[in-house]
Design an enzyme around this catalytic site. Structure first.
Site, mmCIF file in Angstrom:
data_model
loop_
_atom_site.group_PDB
_atom_site.id
_atom_site.type_symbol
_atom_site.label_atom_id
_atom_site.label_comp_id
_atom_site.label_asym_id
_atom_site.label_seq_id
_atom_site.Cartn_x
_atom_site.Cartn_y
_atom_site.Cartn_z
ATOM 1 C CE LYS A 80 -3.937 1.920 2.600
ATOM 2 N NZ LYS A 80 -4.801 1.727 3.808
ATOM 3 C CB SER A 155 -7.971 3.906 2.929
ATOM 4 O OG SER A 155 -7.070 3.204 3.788
ATOM 5 C CB SER A 179 -8.256 0.893 5.767
ATOM 6 O OG SER A 179 -8.977 2.074 5.993
#
Length: 501
Positions: A80, A155, A179
């Site tokens: 990420k 997210s 997330s």
């Protein structure tokens, strides 16, 4: 699709160890699929083809020389884009960092490199991890491989979509209020949030420091266990790191997989995490799996955690307050972009204002403003102080019910993936997607989402397991049992049929 890409990370590890495939071959297959599919779903913000293939070639050479390697050596992984990796662009999906390339590695990145795992690139996300849909990225949304008209969660939608679309077998995400788990639920992937402090946060660009936690994104529970063993453990560079071993998670998962039962397990069904606002199909799938756990030897107990009704409100006061503090460093002075105003004198204050106006998106600005307000004189006790009291009540509710049961279970998200644009004009409707995942972050306890079923519309549904702090191994055992009951949901993703053109 290359047949290798449908295999789990541990299956690929076995093929690499036996010499049936090479890491260069496997990494090349991942990179080719990323090149072919990323223009379609926008899961990756940066792809490091040269670096990944060099790391793969190094592993192959070391294996050929007879060197003893980590079990996952040679298996590719994605990060990420809020985890720093030396020399690789790190943007947090925001314009404000520009083309910043950090001079050091996050601890999790160091451990991945030491294990010999090629890093193929950085994945898309909501800007600074603020969102539940990956619609708030400065570089465009990521699409859900199950239905490209729907969100992949947030997210960490980029990591979840990359794994779901068979671009990579493994990825890392960060979980502040769900997330990792909420994207896992809507993309049919496994997502785990370890106990707070079990995985180092050093090198994770902070959103809310008391809530953030790095964890694995995979297609199987065993793969998540294996990746957690790589990245977990004490880190002296992180003052919140727990000084305790990770545990033999893969062995525990294998034992449950072989037995198909967890005798004497007490499972608590949380009354407050179901009912109004949850889709009928989500509840039906959840109930079916709970009954499967009962048939596998578990004792099912309904429990009540009244403070959970206030978790969402408390979270959206505590989290923005920490966001306001953490994002103050992005000022146009030290790194990232610098915007000088043309309509007012150039001062430190005017440069900060112009840079933040140009660099931050609407959702980030909204949370900074809210957080600054709740921390301001006259409001601190009424808002932030009261939210922290609710957080204590939530922790006490967890402590009380974990005296009665071994784990808690709930749906991961109240609905399947919604369509793009459905909730962007209503922040509260968007925030409600995290209603079932937030309590675990406020208490710092481990939680994970496992694919549970596929809806009539062909969309995945997630099942959440929450365990007491430090009981990650127990969480993985139950997750493996849920995966056994639910079958290979991840393998049903339509992206498995997509061909690389």
């Amino acid at each position: 699709m290359n047949d290798l890409l449908a295999k789990s990370a541990l299956e690929l590890a076995d093929l690499l160890a036996s010499g049936e495939i090479t890491s260069v071959e496997l990494t090349g297959a991942c990179l080719d699929r990323i090149d072919a599919l990323n223009p379609r779903i926008n899961a990756f913000l940066h792809v490091d083809r040269e670096g990944a293939l060099a790391a793969a070639a190094d592993v192959d050479a070391r294996r050929a020389a007879g060197e003893e390697l980590h079990r996952l050596a040679g298996v590719p992984i994605a990060l990420k884009d809020n985890m720093v990796a030396r020399g690789m662009p790190t943007t947090c999906a925001s314009k404000i960092l520009g083309d910043w390339r950090p001079p050091y590695d996050a601890t999790v990145v160091t451990r991945i490199r030491e294990a010999g795992m090629p890093i193929v690139g950085k994945t898309n996300m909501d800007e600074f991890a603020m969102g539940s849909s990956t619609e708030h990225s400065a570089f465009g949304p990521t699409l859900n491989p199950w239905d490209v008209e729907r969100i992949p969660g947030g997210s960490g939608g980029g990591s979840a979509a990359a794994v779901a679309a068979f671009m990579v077998p493994l990825a890392l995400g960060s979980d502040t209020g769900g997330s990792i788990r909420q994207p896992g639920s809507v993309t049919g992937t496994v997502g785990a949030k370890p106990t707070y402090g079990a995985v180092s946060r050093y090198g994770l660009i902070a959103m809310a420091s008391s809530l953030d936690q790095i964890g694995p994104v995979t297609r199987t529970v065993a793969d998540a266990a294996a990746l957690t063993e790589v990245i977990g453990g004490h880190d002296p560079l992180d003052s919140t790191s727990l000084d305790e071993p990770v545990g033999a998670l893969v062995d525990a998962v294998s034992a449950v997989s072989a037995a198909g039962r967890v005798e004497g397990l007490r499972v608590g069904v949380v009354k407050e995490l179901s009912g109004e606002g949850y889709q009928d199909e989500v509840l039906a799938a959840f109930t079916s799996t709970v009954e499967g756990l009962r048939a596998a030897g578990a004792e099912i107990v309904e429990v009540s955690c009244p403070s959970f009704d206030y978790a969402l409100a408390a979270y959206y006061l505590i989290m923005p307050a920490e966001v306001s503090s953490n994002l103050a460093r992005f000022d146009g002075m030290r790194y990232g972009i610098r915007v000088e105003p043309t309509d007012v004198p150039v001062t430190a204050a005017s440069v900060m204002a112009a840079t933040r106006e140009a660099g931050f998106g609407d959702e980030v600005k909204r949370r900074i403003i809210l957080g600054t307000h709740v921390l301001s004189a006259g409001y601190f006790d009424a808002y932030y102080g009261s939210a922290q009291k609710v957080r204590t009540l939530i922790q006490r509710d967890f402590a009380r019910v974990f005296d009665e049961v071994d784990v808690l279970v709930s749906p991961t998200a109240p609905t399947t993936a919604f369509r793009f644009g459905e909730k962007t004009d209503d922040p509260m409707a968007m925030y409600l997607n995290d209603i079932a995942t937030i309590p675990a972050n406020l208490a710092g306890v481990p939680a994970m989402s496992v694919p549970n079923a596929v809806s009539a519309e062909g969309l995945p549904i997630g099942f959440q397991i929450i365990a007491p702090a430090h009981a990650d191994l127990r969480m993985y055992e139950v997750a493996q049992l849920v995966e056994t009951l639910s079958g290979d949901v991840a393998g049903a993703c339509p992206a498995a049929q997509w061909e690389e053109k």
